[in-house]
Scaffold this active site. Sequence first.
Site, mmCIF file in Angstrom:
data_model
loop_
_atom_site.group_PDB
_atom_site.id
_atom_site.type_symbol
_atom_site.label_atom_id
_atom_site.label_comp_id
_atom_site.label_asym_id
_atom_site.label_seq_id
_atom_site.Cartn_x
_atom_site.Cartn_y
_atom_site.Cartn_z
ATOM 1 N N ARG A 248 0.819 -1.215 0.000
ATOM 2 C CA ARG A 248 0.000 0.000 0.000
ATOM 3 C C ARG A 248 0.856 1.271 0.000
ATOM 4 N NH1 ARG A 248 -5.037 -1.793 3.965
ATOM 5 N NH2 ARG A 248 -6.388 -2.481 2.276
ATOM 6 N N LYS B 78 -15.495 -16.927 4.945
ATOM 7 C CA LYS B 78 -16.913 -16.705 5.233
ATOM 8 C C LYS B 78 -17.791 -16.471 4.013
ATOM 9 C CE LYS B 78 -17.965 -14.404 9.089
ATOM 10 N NZ LYS B 78 -17.984 -13.160 9.909
ATOM 11 N N GLY C 296 -6.925 -8.617 0.733
ATOM 12 C CA GLY C 296 -5.646 -8.713 1.410
ATOM 13 C C GLY C 296 -5.052 -10.112 1.392
ATOM 14 N N GLY D 232 -12.257 -5.042 1.445
ATOM 15 C CA GLY D 232 -13.677 -4.712 1.565
ATOM 16 C C GLY D 232 -14.136 -3.771 0.457
HETATM 17 C C1 3PG Z 1 -8.592 -2.267 4.772
HETATM 18 O O1 3PG Z 1 -7.544 -2.682 5.270
HETATM 19 O O2 3PG Z 1 -9.436 -3.020 4.243
HETATM 20 C C2 3PG Z 1 -8.825 -0.796 4.716
HETATM 21 O O3 3PG Z 1 -7.694 -0.101 5.129
HETATM 22 C C3 3PG Z 1 -10.053 -0.417 5.521
HETATM 23 O O4 3PG Z 1 -9.848 -0.706 6.867
HETATM 24 P P1 3PG Z 1 -11.110 -0.886 7.824
HETATM 25 O O5 3PG Z 1 -11.809 -2.165 7.387
HETATM 26 O O6 3PG Z 1 -10.601 -0.950 9.220
HETATM 27 O O7 3PG Z 1 -12.025 0.298 7.586
#
Ligand code: 3PG
Length: 396
Positions: free
Chosen positions: A39, A200, A353, A376
């Site tokens: 990142r 999940k 990730g 997400g």
């Molecule tokens: C992630 O790692 O998916 C983003 O940085 C968002 O983080 P968060 O889910 O804690 O909002």
Amino acid sequence: MPVELRTVEASRAEGRRVLVRDDFNVPLDDSGRVADDLRVRAALPTLRHLLERGAKVICCSHLGRPKGRRVDRYSLEPVAAVLGERLGREVAFVDDVAGEEAAGAAAGLGPGRVLLLQNLRFEPGEEANDPAFAGRLAALAELYVDDAFGAAHRAHASVVGVAERLPAYAGFLLAGEVKALSRLLEGPPSPFVAVLGGSKVSDKLAVLSNLLQRVDTLVIGGGMCFTFLAARGHGVGDSLLEPEQVDAVRGLLARAEREGKRVLLPSDVVVADAFAEDAERRTVPASGIEQGWRGLDIGPETAAAFATAVRDAKTVFWNGPMGVFEWAPFAAGTREVAEAVASTGAYTVVGGGDSAAALAQFGLADKVDHLSTGGGASLELLEGRTLPGVAVIPSA
Ligand code: 3PG
Ligand code: MG
């Protein structure tokens, strides 16, 4: 969904103070050092563009989930050092988010200089999108550039509130992510194969449902495949199972059949007698997992079939590992899928990730067309939802 966002290229940033929202939410190792800099590296093109034009760059990000209070292990200070190294410039760090200290540091910044603010989520106003906090953050700069694709699904002050208060532009990462992922929703070349894994089903049902109308083949592995196998009437032993999702999965499978979509589920599974790296293990048919055994990887026959589907595709989206790839005895399925994704001639997009970590572990991270920095966020975009962080940026 506006795909062509107004980017930083259209900003007249010369000599001006620019607040850049990055996603420096990086994994840290046990000694608090940055364990993976994907990142950080992904943020560089936008920062370089601004610095080359003599902008005064104020970077901000969240790290972890400190929930509105100071948690020392989530300080962004170690990231400032890594960013400085990758950028080849000094990055000043201020242990304040939007108070007097931050304001002073921002005001004193010279052209071509970089400042990193402390973790946004040390302030309760960040996640609440509190107007007063957003106002103080916006007051640090004259322009705003959002490059935090990984946080674009969060309607937080640094993502939405600030964009409403300053002229707002997308950084190259944000714009590129939205473009690459949107391509998957806009009639990409077929066959389009989506490979979904991870633990999940409940996290993935919405994206499965939205992708189903667009894909030719859905490939299901990882912990979530056992809810699919259960929906097909198979016993899954002690494998991961979300019983409350079985009906929804059955509905999805029925829809796939009506719409003539192929759904590939595992035909064989590597099972273990405990959730442990050194557990006793064996390969069994997916229809024959006994009590006392749990599936921790797809089997070799399944991996070969999944790899063939990927190789024959023209478009591939992959999210989620096929098994517990962090443990060598259960990594083979994820590795075979990763290698197929890396070597196919298809347009390949990898999100999330864990899939990114798997590609990195196998040395294949640079072998895909688009490796998303958002977990997400990429899923929500592919669910067909409008991301708040995208909606606030004007179109080109
Ligand atoms: C992630 O790692 O998916 C983003 O940085 C968002 O983080 P968060 O889910 O804690 O909002
Ligand atoms: Mg390719």
